[in-house]
Design an enzyme around this catalytic site. Sequence first.
Site, PDB file in Angstrom:
ATOM      1  N   GLY A  13      19.469 -33.112-104.036  1.00  0.00           N
ATOM      2  CA  GLY A  13      20.150 -32.432-105.137  1.00  0.00           C
ATOM      3  C   GLY A  13      19.345 -32.256-106.406  1.00  0.00           C
ATOM      4  CB  SER A  14      15.761 -32.070-107.304  1.00  0.00           C
ATOM      5  OG  SER A  14      15.206 -31.019-106.566  1.00  0.00           O
ATOM      6  CG  ASN A  15      16.763 -26.604-106.625  1.00  0.00           C
ATOM      7  OD1 ASN A  15      16.223 -25.926-107.492  1.00  0.00           O
ATOM      8  ND2 ASN A  15      16.151 -26.964-105.512  1.00  0.00           N
ATOM      9  NE  ARG A  66      28.047 -21.140 -87.298  1.00  0.00           N
ATOM     10  CZ  ARG A  66      26.962 -21.724 -87.796  1.00  0.00           C
ATOM     11  NH1 ARG A  66      26.855 -21.939 -89.077  1.00  0.00           N
ATOM     12  NH2 ARG A  66      25.995 -22.088 -87.007  1.00  0.00           N
ATOM     13  CG  MET A  91      19.552 -28.916 -95.235  1.00  0.00           C
ATOM     14  SD  MET A  91      18.276 -27.695 -95.627  1.00  0.00           S
ATOM     15  CE  MET A  91      17.280 -27.840 -94.150  1.00  0.00           C
ATOM     16  NE  ARG A  92      26.246 -27.244 -90.622  1.00  0.00           N
ATOM     17  CZ  ARG A  92      25.987 -27.509 -89.339  1.00  0.00           C
ATOM     18  NH1 ARG A  92      24.936 -28.233 -89.013  1.00  0.00           N
ATOM     19  NH2 ARG A  92      26.763 -27.033 -88.399  1.00  0.00           N
ATOM     20  CG  HIS A 110      13.781 -19.812 -98.708  1.00  0.00           C
ATOM     21  ND1 HIS A 110      14.230 -20.582 -97.650  1.00  0.00           N
ATOM     22  CD2 HIS A 110      12.559 -19.355 -98.347  1.00  0.00           C
ATOM     23  CE1 HIS A 110      13.314 -20.573 -96.694  1.00  0.00           C
ATOM     24  NE2 HIS A 110      12.288 -19.845 -97.078  1.00  0.00           N
ATOM     25  CB  ALA A 174       8.362 -22.626-109.421  1.00  0.00           C
ATOM     26  CD  GLU A 175      12.730 -24.975-104.741  1.00  0.00           C
ATOM     27  OE1 GLU A 175      13.915 -25.311-104.623  1.00  0.00           O
ATOM     28  OE2 GLU A 175      11.862 -25.285-103.901  1.00  0.00           O
TER      29      GLU A 175
HETATM   30  C1  GRF Z   1      14.615 -26.946-102.085  1.00  0.00           C
HETATM   31  O1  GRF Z   1      13.257 -26.845-101.813  1.00  0.00           O
HETATM   32  C2  GRF Z   1      15.313 -25.634-101.837  1.00  0.00           C
HETATM   33  O2  GRF Z   1      14.514 -24.526-102.113  1.00  0.00           O
HETATM   34  C3  GRF Z   1      15.592 -25.703-100.359  1.00  0.00           C
HETATM   35  O3  GRF Z   1      15.921 -27.038-100.111  1.00  0.00           O
HETATM   36  C4  GRF Z   1      15.317 -27.866-101.113  1.00  0.00           C
HETATM   37  C5  GRF Z   1      16.437 -28.628-101.733  1.00  0.00           C
HETATM   38  O4  GRF Z   1      15.973 -29.605-102.630  1.00  0.00           O
HETATM   39  N1  GRF Z   1      16.638 -24.777-100.003  1.00  0.00           N
HETATM   40  P1  GRF Z   1      17.015 -30.352-103.571  1.00  0.00           P
HETATM   41  O5  GRF Z   1      18.066 -30.983-102.671  1.00  0.00           O
HETATM   42  O6  GRF Z   1      17.603 -29.343-104.504  1.00  0.00           O
HETATM   43  O7  GRF Z   1      16.212 -31.379-104.284  1.00  0.00           O
END
Ligand code: GRF
Length: 208
Positions: A13-15, A66, A91-92, A110, A174-175
């Site tokens: 969950g860093s994003n 699903r 991741m789904r 992504h 960058a994300e």
């Molecule tokens: C990130 O690299 C994102 O681009 C990809 O999965 C990773 C998730 O990282 N879809 P986090 O859980 O947000 O740290």
Amino acid sequence: MAERLGVLISGRGSNLQALIDAIAEGQLEARIAVVISNRPNAGGLERAAAAGIETVVIDHKLFARRDDFDVAVASALKERGVTLVCLAGFMRLVGARLLEAFPNAILNIHPSLLPAFPGVDAQRQALQHGVKVSGATVHLVTGELDGGPIVLQASVPVREDDTVETLSARILIAEHRLYPEAVRLVLERGWRVEGRRFVLGPDRAMPV
Ligand code: GRF
């Protein structure tokens, strides 16, 4: 009133944290109404709880089909008045029922410059291909895996001595900048989708 976001996670969950921080710092006018994880032990759940955000676990393993999982996620989001869904390391695959519930209102981040290297292990794919530049993409989610209209991208250099870890770390920085920016752009409206393109109105400029 601040727009209500729903963030879907599966891991650290860093994003998600980048979105929480951007909101706290006033860079993003929104509120995270709920964080939903399909994995009970996702580290991001603790980040959400620490920020006082409601968390919900919807374990995909408990659903035979699903569609039923998608309906459960869509219902949990709708019940909380969510208008924009942000996938953040979720991741789904997003199925038809969830897409129908949030047309053009689901974003994903992504770790590559799409359309290069969709799917899993994007950073490894980039290294194996030998590209000299990679990066991150925020796009609208459609039925095509990592194939929806591109909202924003950021590039990073790929160095000769990069490993999957060092490249991933550079892309991740960058994300964290890109995702809040893209969410802001989408929330500001005044955009449309033309074919596979995300297009801003005439009075709007893409942030650089
Ligand atoms: C990130 O690299 C994102 O681009 C990809 O999965 C990773 C998730 O990282 N879809 P986090 O859980 O947000 O740290």
